[in-house]
Enzyme design. Structure first.
Site, short mmCIF file in Angstrom:
data_model
loop_
_atom_site.label_atom_id
_atom_site.label_comp_id
_atom_site.label_asym_id
_atom_site.label_seq_id
_atom_site.Cartn_x
_atom_site.Cartn_y
_atom_site.Cartn_z
N ASP A 103 53.38 43.35 44.25
CA ASP A 103 53.26 44.77 43.87
C ASP A 103 52.42 45.52 44.91
O ASP A 103 51.36 46.09 44.61
CB ASP A 103 52.63 44.91 42.47
CG ASP A 103 51.19 44.39 42.40
OD1 ASP A 103 50.43 44.87 41.53
OD2 ASP A 103 50.81 43.51 43.22
N ASP A 138 48.20 42.72 48.57
CA ASP A 138 49.53 42.10 48.72
C ASP A 138 49.98 42.21 50.18
O ASP A 138 50.49 41.26 50.77
CB ASP A 138 50.56 42.79 47.84
CG ASP A 138 50.24 42.75 46.36
OD1 ASP A 138 49.34 43.51 45.93
OD2 ASP A 138 50.85 41.94 45.64
N ASN A 166 50.31 47.56 40.95
CA ASN A 166 49.41 48.47 41.68
C ASN A 166 50.05 49.85 41.83
O ASN A 166 49.38 50.88 41.80
CB ASN A 166 49.13 47.93 43.10
CG ASN A 166 48.21 46.74 43.09
OD1 ASN A 166 47.23 46.71 42.34
ND2 ASN A 166 48.52 45.75 43.90
N THR A 183 52.13 37.70 43.13
CA THR A 183 50.83 38.35 43.30
C THR A 183 50.78 39.71 42.58
O THR A 183 49.98 40.57 42.93
CB THR A 183 50.49 38.54 44.80
OG1 THR A 183 51.57 39.28 45.42
CG2 THR A 183 50.32 37.21 45.50
N PHE A 195 43.67 42.29 36.27
CA PHE A 195 44.70 43.34 36.27
C PHE A 195 46.13 42.81 36.08
O PHE A 195 46.89 43.34 35.27
CB PHE A 195 44.61 44.11 37.60
CG PHE A 195 45.65 45.19 37.76
CD1 PHE A 195 46.81 44.94 38.46
CD2 PHE A 195 45.46 46.45 37.21
CE1 PHE A 195 47.78 45.93 38.62
CE2 PHE A 195 46.42 47.45 37.35
CZ PHE A 195 47.58 47.18 38.06
N ASN A 196 46.55 41.80 36.86
CA ASN A 196 47.94 41.34 36.79
C ASN A 196 48.29 40.82 35.40
O ASN A 196 49.38 41.10 34.87
CB ASN A 196 48.21 40.24 37.82
CG ASN A 196 48.31 40.77 39.24
OD1 ASN A 196 48.62 41.95 39.44
ND2 ASN A 196 48.02 39.93 40.22
N HIS A 206 42.19 39.10 46.97
CA HIS A 206 42.84 38.41 45.84
C HIS A 206 44.15 37.73 46.29
O HIS A 206 44.31 36.52 46.12
CB HIS A 206 43.18 39.42 44.73
CG HIS A 206 42.02 40.24 44.25
ND1 HIS A 206 40.95 39.71 43.55
CD2 HIS A 206 41.77 41.57 44.36
CE1 HIS A 206 40.10 40.69 43.24
NE2 HIS A 206 40.57 41.81 43.72
N ASP A 207 45.08 38.48 46.80
CA ASP A 207 46.41 37.93 47.11
C ASP A 207 46.42 37.05 48.36
O ASP A 207 47.10 36.00 48.36
CB ASP A 207 47.43 39.07 47.21
CG ASP A 207 47.57 39.80 45.88
OD1 ASP A 207 48.00 40.97 45.88
OD2 ASP A 207 47.21 39.22 44.83
O1 RIB Z 1 43.39 41.74 39.99
C1 RIB Z 1 43.82 41.72 41.32
C2 RIB Z 1 45.32 41.66 41.40
O2 RIB Z 1 45.90 42.84 40.81
C3 RIB Z 1 45.83 41.66 42.85
O3 RIB Z 1 47.05 40.98 42.93
C4 RIB Z 1 46.03 43.12 43.13
O4 RIB Z 1 46.98 43.35 44.18
C5 RIB Z 1 46.60 43.59 41.81
O5 RIB Z 1 47.99 43.27 41.78
CA CA Z 2 48.99 42.21 43.86
#
Ligand code: RIB
Ligand code: CA
Length: 306
Positions: free
Chosen positions: A9, A14, A38, A123, A169-170, A239-240
């Site tokens: 996303d 990413d 996102n 991701t 978040f994801n 994160h990704d």
């Molecule tokens: O919480 C972080 C994740 O949520 C990452 O993958 C960021 O790109 C969002 O997608």
């Molecule tokens: Ca992401």
């Protein structure tokens, strides 16, 4: 050489993970599917193609996926990633069209064409992956493995929420999809906030100066993406790229086997990922530690090379 199909996303991190993959000989990105997270899915799809075309990888197909989570409207994170979803990095618009297949059909076809060969990297929210597993129930067992960025498991002091105080978040975006994927039987490696929020694994202004000193397309793009995060958020959370790094050097992260429950619905604990000793849950690999400095060294060495 790992054959990767990637649901994402984009989103700044990413995009940084995609640059890392494109600069890593051990990984071949065979296809990308995009999901609302996102950014709205059209913007995420545009962003994936903008990055690929800018880095000379326009041959990699991009398929459009879900415009919203399974059971609720999208709540995007453009306030964090910039109005274009890529830190307003002013990449040219994409020239090439999207892959004609919808994301879930593309995922199913990619895996059925190469049983046991495909590593699915996810991701973003797991909406597309859930649709694909529903479409073809044999898919989870036909994957080489599923590496995902998502969750907060309380395994380190950083394993708390970033979307609510409790949820990542994801997973929070689409907990029903996450629940389906976490109980699918796939061989899952989950990289959560427990490791990605470790300050030792985040890029800072000194790292940014190193990247800005290089003038290759990859370094120039990475510099704009990182600069946006450092400027507005004080550092650039990876994160990704950390999820992708599992495929590059499996000594960078430690994993523990655990049974993980995902809280569905819309209460205060929506999207919470809990380690539970429940018989009804499958074991998944959950990241429990990261060698942050060594990860950043690997990331920078790849981004800065010719
Ligand atoms: O919480 C972080 C994740 O949520 C990452 O993958 C960021 O790109 C969002 O997608
Ligand atoms: Ca992401």
């Amino acid at each position: 050489m790992r054959k990767v199909v990637w649901d994402m996303d984009p989103g700044i991190d990413d995009a940084l993970a995609l640059i890392l993959a494109l600069k890593s000989p051990k990984v071949r990105v065979a296809g990308i599917t995009t999901v609302a997270g996102n950014a709205p899915v059209e913007k995420a799809s545009t962003n994936a193609r903008r990055v690929l075309e800018y880095l000379g990888a326009a041959n990699i197909p991009v398929a459009l996926g879900a415009a919203s989570p399974l059971n609720r409207p999208l709540e995007d994170a453009l306030s964090y990633h910039g109005s274009d979803g890529l830190g307003n990095c002013s990449l040219p618009p994409p020239k090439l069209p999207l892959q004609p297949l919808e994301a879930w059909d593309f995922l199913v076809q990619s895996v059925l064409d190469a049983p046991d060969e495909v590593t699915l990297v996810a991701t973003g929210p797991l909406t597309n992956v859930a649709y694909a597993f529903e479409l073809q129930p044999k898919l989870p067992e036909l994957l080489n493995r599923l590496v995902l960025m998502g969750g907060a498991y309380g395994l380190t002091p950083y394993g708390k929420g970033n979307c609510t105080p409790f949820a990542e978040f994801n997973i929070w975006q689409d907990p029903e999809a996450a629940h389906m994927v976490f109980s699918s039987g796939a061989d899952i490696f989950a990289v959560g906030l427990d490791v990605t929020m470790d300050p030792a694994a985040c890029l800072n202004s000194q790292h940014l100066e190193q990247i800005k000193a290089r003038h290759t397309p990859a370094a120039r793009l990475a510099a704009r993406l990182v600069e946006y995060q450092v400027k507005y958020h004080g550092c650039c959370r990876m994160h990704d790229p950390l999820a992708l790094a599992v495929l590059l050097d499996d000594s960078l992260l430690d994993f523990t086997l655990a049974k993980v429950g995902v809280v569905k619905g819309n209460d205060w604990d929506r999207g919470v990922t809990r380690i539970l000793p429940s018989d009804s849950l499958q074991l998944i690999h959950v990241a429990s530690a990261v060698d942050g400095p060594r990860f950043l060294k690997l990331f920078l060495s790849r981004i800065l090379k010719e």
